[in-house]
Motif scaffolding. Structure first.
Motif, PDB file in Angstrom:
ATOM      1  N   PHE A   1      40.920  41.050  44.140  1.00 58.11           N
ATOM      2  CA  PHE A   1      41.728  40.296  43.184  1.00 58.11           C
ATOM      3  C   PHE A   1      40.938  40.016  41.908  1.00 58.11           C
ATOM      4  O   PHE A   1      41.461  40.142  40.790  1.00 58.11           O
ATOM      5  CB  PHE A   1      42.188  38.967  43.799  1.00 58.11           C
ATOM      6  CG  PHE A   1      43.554  39.036  44.435  1.00 58.11           C
ATOM      7  CD1 PHE A   1      44.686  39.165  43.652  1.00 58.11           C
ATOM      8  CD2 PHE A   1      43.712  38.977  45.810  1.00 58.11           C
ATOM      9  CE1 PHE A   1      45.955  39.223  44.222  1.00 58.11           C
ATOM     10  CE2 PHE A   1      44.972  39.034  46.397  1.00 58.11           C
ATOM     11  CZ  PHE A   1      46.091  39.159  45.602  1.00 58.11           C
ATOM     12  N   LEU A   2      39.664  39.623  42.066  1.00 51.86           N
ATOM     13  CA  LEU A   2      38.818  39.301  40.911  1.00 51.86           C
ATOM     14  C   LEU A   2      38.673  40.503  39.978  1.00 51.86           C
ATOM     15  O   LEU A   2      38.680  40.360  38.753  1.00 51.86           O
ATOM     16  CB  LEU A   2      37.436  38.845  41.388  1.00 51.86           C
ATOM     17  CG  LEU A   2      37.351  37.429  41.952  1.00 51.86           C
ATOM     18  CD1 LEU A   2      36.057  37.243  42.726  1.00 51.86           C
ATOM     19  CD2 LEU A   2      37.452  36.388  40.837  1.00 51.86           C
ATOM     20  N   LYS A   3      38.553  41.682  40.577  1.00 54.22           N
ATOM     21  CA  LYS A   3      38.423  42.913  39.788  1.00 54.22           C
ATOM     22  C   LYS A   3      39.629  43.087  38.867  1.00 54.22           C
ATOM     23  O   LYS A   3      39.477  43.344  37.653  1.00 54.22           O
ATOM     24  CB  LYS A   3      38.294  44.097  40.745  1.00 54.22           C
ATOM     25  CG  LYS A   3      38.280  45.454  40.102  1.00 54.22           C
ATOM     26  CD  LYS A   3      38.209  46.531  41.168  1.00 54.22           C
ATOM     27  CE  LYS A   3      39.491  46.587  41.991  1.00 54.22           C
ATOM     28  NZ  LYS A   3      39.468  47.629  43.028  1.00 54.22           N
ATOM     29  N   THR A   4      40.826  42.918  39.423  1.00 56.31           N
ATOM     30  CA  THR A   4      42.048  43.079  38.620  1.00 56.31           C
ATOM     31  C   THR A   4      42.168  41.975  37.577  1.00 56.31           C
ATOM     32  O   THR A   4      42.533  42.236  36.419  1.00 56.31           O
ATOM     33  CB  THR A   4      43.285  43.068  39.543  1.00 56.31           C
ATOM     34  OG1 THR A   4      43.065  43.953  40.639  1.00 56.31           O
ATOM     35  CG2 THR A   4      44.525  43.503  38.801  1.00 56.31           C
ATOM     36  N   VAL A   5      41.850  40.737  37.969  1.00 49.33           N
ATOM     37  CA  VAL A   5      41.945  39.597  37.042  1.00 49.33           C
ATOM     38  C   VAL A   5      41.012  39.789  35.847  1.00 49.33           C
ATOM     39  O   VAL A   5      41.413  39.623  34.691  1.00 49.33           O
ATOM     40  CB  VAL A   5      41.618  38.279  37.784  1.00 49.33           C
ATOM     41  CG1 VAL A   5      41.338  37.153  36.793  1.00 49.33           C
ATOM     42  CG2 VAL A   5      42.765  37.886  38.709  1.00 49.33           C
ATOM     43  N   LEU A   6      39.742  40.143  36.139  1.00 54.34           N
ATOM     44  CA  LEU A   6      38.772  40.308  35.047  1.00 54.34           C
ATOM     45  C   LEU A   6      39.165  41.453  34.120  1.00 54.34           C
ATOM     46  O   LEU A   6      39.007  41.367  32.894  1.00 54.34           O
ATOM     47  CB  LEU A   6      37.373  40.543  35.613  1.00 54.34           C
ATOM     48  CG  LEU A   6      36.245  40.575  34.576  1.00 54.34           C
ATOM     49  CD1 LEU A   6      36.105  39.232  33.870  1.00 54.34           C
ATOM     50  CD2 LEU A   6      34.914  40.975  35.197  1.00 54.34           C
ATOM     51  N   HIS A   7      39.716  42.514  34.710  1.00 52.19           N
ATOM     52  CA  HIS A   7      40.162  43.643  33.889  1.00 52.19           C
ATOM     53  C   HIS A   7      41.290  43.218  32.939  1.00 52.19           C
ATOM     54  O   HIS A   7      41.322  43.620  31.767  1.00 52.19           O
ATOM     55  CB  HIS A   7      40.632  44.774  34.798  1.00 52.19           C
ATOM     56  CG  HIS A   7      40.682  46.099  34.108  1.00 52.19           C
ATOM     57  ND1 HIS A   7      41.320  47.198  34.627  1.00 52.19           N
ATOM     58  CD2 HIS A   7      40.180  46.504  32.917  1.00 52.19           C
ATOM     59  CE1 HIS A   7      41.218  48.210  33.795  1.00 52.19           C
ATOM     60  NE2 HIS A   7      40.526  47.824  32.748  1.00 52.19           N
ATOM     61  N   ARG A   8      42.224  42.393  33.450  1.00 47.01           N
ATOM     62  CA  ARG A   8      43.314  41.893  32.604  1.00 47.01           C
ATOM     63  C   ARG A   8      42.775  40.991  31.488  1.00 47.01           C
ATOM     64  O   ARG A   8      43.217  41.069  30.342  1.00 47.01           O
ATOM     65  CB  ARG A   8      44.320  41.112  33.450  1.00 47.01           C
ATOM     66  CG  ARG A   8      45.047  41.913  34.498  1.00 47.01           C
ATOM     67  CD  ARG A   8      46.038  42.914  33.899  1.00 47.01           C
ATOM     68  NE  ARG A   8      46.688  43.661  34.965  1.00 47.01           N
ATOM     69  CZ  ARG A   8      46.213  44.779  35.509  1.00 47.01           C
ATOM     70  NH1 ARG A   8      45.066  45.264  35.071  1.00 47.01           N
ATOM     71  NH2 ARG A   8      46.869  45.406  36.474  1.00 47.01           N
ATOM     72  N   ILE A   9      41.813  40.125  31.835  1.00 49.61           N
ATOM     73  CA  ILE A   9      41.221  39.239  30.817  1.00 49.61           C
ATOM     74  C   ILE A   9      40.520  40.069  29.743  1.00 49.61           C
ATOM     75  O   ILE A   9      40.641  39.794  28.550  1.00 49.61           O
ATOM     76  CB  ILE A   9      40.240  38.239  31.483  1.00 49.61           C
ATOM     77  CG1 ILE A   9      41.027  37.220  32.321  1.00 49.61           C
ATOM     78  CG2 ILE A   9      39.389  37.519  30.443  1.00 49.61           C
ATOM     79  CD1 ILE A   9      40.161  36.275  33.145  1.00 49.61           C
ATOM     80  N   TYR A  10      39.795  41.113  30.161  1.00 51.08           N
ATOM     81  CA  TYR A  10      39.099  41.980  29.196  1.00 51.08           C
ATOM     82  C   TYR A  10      40.104  42.643  28.253  1.00 51.08           C
ATOM     83  O   TYR A  10      39.844  42.793  27.058  1.00 51.08           O
ATOM     84  CB  TYR A  10      38.302  43.050  29.944  1.00 51.08           C
ATOM     85  CG  TYR A  10      37.396  43.864  29.047  1.00 51.08           C
ATOM     86  CD1 TYR A  10      36.093  43.455  28.786  1.00 51.08           C
ATOM     87  CD2 TYR A  10      37.842  45.045  28.456  1.00 51.08           C
ATOM     88  CE1 TYR A  10      35.267  44.196  27.955  1.00 51.08           C
ATOM     89  CE2 TYR A  10      37.025  45.789  27.631  1.00 51.08           C
ATOM     90  CZ  TYR A  10      35.732  45.365  27.385  1.00 51.08           C
ATOM     91  OH  TYR A  10      34.917  46.097  26.561  1.00 51.08           O
TER      92      TYR A  10
END
Length: 483
Positions: free
Chosen positions: A199-208
């Motif tokens: 989940f963190l991987k997808t969240v951080l990618h969206r924030i980036y």
């Protein structure tokens, strides 16, 4: 110190092991508790609020905020029987918030942003507990799963819906999703729970993607995490996930590449190959490296020389991975760049072909099954054949594994078809060299044999001299006694 922990029984005073076991058990019990949860004296009660879909439009905003505030309450999931009703109310409320955010429009008004970020912060940001197993091996051991995952999963789901919502406005959200928020998010990548890291991987990618002002900061902090992992801790659970994000980021780099990006490749990604747990993230790391080379072909030579510098000497599994990555690089290499690295590269491949570990030798010999690599070898056969020939010819006679011998014969046949004249010349010179080596070996053995004979002769001569000296001394002693 409490009275319970201060009292030491007579048996414990005598038996140090017992005392040590008690302390260890107490430590383990403490480490298992959720770092989010602070015990309260009385049970936590959460009242079930009316459904959002049934509320009048004028009241939906306030009710939405109330439900967000309600979800800020944290429960102790290590205690499976406490607050069951309230836990279920929170789970149902989180599910409702996810559905409402997905299906409704005009929900994300400016006053809602701080409430949403506060709810997310309360639920996911925490100090990660120490591992239950200090010698945790991600390849062998089962990870410790987050006890509060039934709620935390829904919070992450809500966070993603929030970031992906068509009404989402980064200009408002950036006041709350700032550098401090990102730092706390990156710390969570060390979680042992693979579900959370995903989940963190997808969240951080969206924030980036959404927050342009945070991009350089995110790259810098990932850089710092990797450097700490390489040179200090040698442990970080989320390396593979961070590399997966970087693969997408690198793919979007504009050309020409900035100096900071090239430095990241050479100073961080290449040294990452030295990690003990390389197998856990090598696929993602190799993808990032190849992405850089597809962007800028001039980086090929320093990358290959960097890999040769860190080439594993004693771990066959890592050597197989290095060979796989080199093949991926050679798939995208330009002929002009290949000429610059062919000699040091094929010297290393020759060593790999001669490796007694059959998987290393087999992986190196598979290079000749790649048509593009084969065309590069053919175009530069005058330089590559002399490097490879000796190793190939020797192991065709000496290697213990029949599969390797069969592969070597196929490679030698291919090389002979490429450049027959050079192949014959190398065969003749190799046999002549072997004859010279055998002659030198015979001469060396003959020399040692002669030295051994000389030693025996000298020992015999010394023995005779000692006997003569002894006899002469006895004669003199007899004459002296006669007088």
């Amino acid at each position: 110190m409490s009275a319970a922990t201060a009292v030491v029984t007579a048996a414990e005073k005598v038996d140090g092991f017992t005392r040590k076991s008690v302390r260890k058990a107490a430590r383990q019990k403490r480490s298992q508790g959720s770092s989010q949860f602070r015990s309260r004296g009385s049970p936590i009660e959460i009242q079930l609020l009316p459904p959002l879909k049934d509320a009048p439009n004028a009241d939906q905003h306030d009710l939405f905020c109330q439900k967000l505030q309600q979800c800020c309450v944290i429960f102790d999931f290590m205690d499976s029987v406490s607050d069951l009703k309230s836990k279920e109310v929170k789970r149902a409320t989180l599910n409702e918030l996810v559905d409402f955010l997905t299906s409704s429009r005009g929900v994300l008004l400016e006053p809602v942003y701080p409430e949403i970020v506060k709810m997310i912060t309360c639920n996911i940001f925490r100090t990660l507990p120490p591992s239950d197993n200090p010698d945790f091996d991600p390849e062998e051991d089962e990870p410790s799963l987050e006890a509060a995952w039934p709620h935390m999963q829904l919070v992450y789901e809500f966070f993603l819906r929030f970031l992906e919502c068509p009404d989402f406005q980064p200009s408002i959200a950036k006041r709350f999703i700032d550098q401090k928020f990102v730092l706390q998010l990156l710390d969570l990548f060390d979680s042992e729970d693979p579900r959370e890291r995903d989940f963190l991987k997808t969240v951080l990618h969206r924030i980036y993607g959404k927050f342009l002002g945070l991009r350089a900061f995110i790259r810098k902090q990932i850089n710092n995490i990797f450097l700490r992992f390489i040179y200090e801790t040698d442990h970080f659970n989320g390396v593979a996930e961070l590399l997966e994000i970087l693969g997408s980021i690198i793919n979007g780099f504009a050309l020409p590449l900035k100096a900071e990006h090239k430095q990241f490749l050479m100073k961080v990604l290449i040294p990452l190959h030295t990690a003990k747990g390389l197998a856990l993230f090598h696929a993602q790391l190799a993808y990032c490296v190849v992405q850089f080379l597809e962007k800028d072909a001039t980086l090929t030579e320093p990358v290959i020389r960097g890999l040769l510098k860190f080439w594993p000497k004693t771990v066959s599994q890592k050597e197989v991975m290095f060979l796989g990555e080199v093949e991926e690089i050679l798939d995208v290499i330009e002929p002009s760049q290949f000429k610059n690295v062919q000699e040091p590269l094929f010297k290393q491949i020759a060593k790999c072909v001669s490796n007694p570990h059959f998987q290393v030798a087999e992986r190196a010999l598979y290079f000749w099954n790649n048509e593009y690599i084969l065309s590069l070898i053919e175009d530069n056969s005058e330089r590559i054949l002399p490097i490879m020939f000796g190793s190939l010819y020797r192991i065709s006679k000496e290697h213990w594994n029949t599969t390797i011998v069969a592969l070597v014969y196929n490679v030698l046949k291919t090389l002979m078809e490429m450049n027959g004249a050079l192949f014959d010349e190398l065969t003749t010179s190799y046999k002549a060299e072997r004859q010279r080596e055998k002659k030198k070996e015979q001469e060396r053995e003959e020399l040692w044999k002669n030295l051994e004979e000389l030693r025996l002769q000298r020992s015999q001569t010394l023995g005779e001299i000692q006997n003569d000296t002894h006899n002469s001394q006895n004669t003199q002693d007899n004459k002296s006694s006669a007088k």
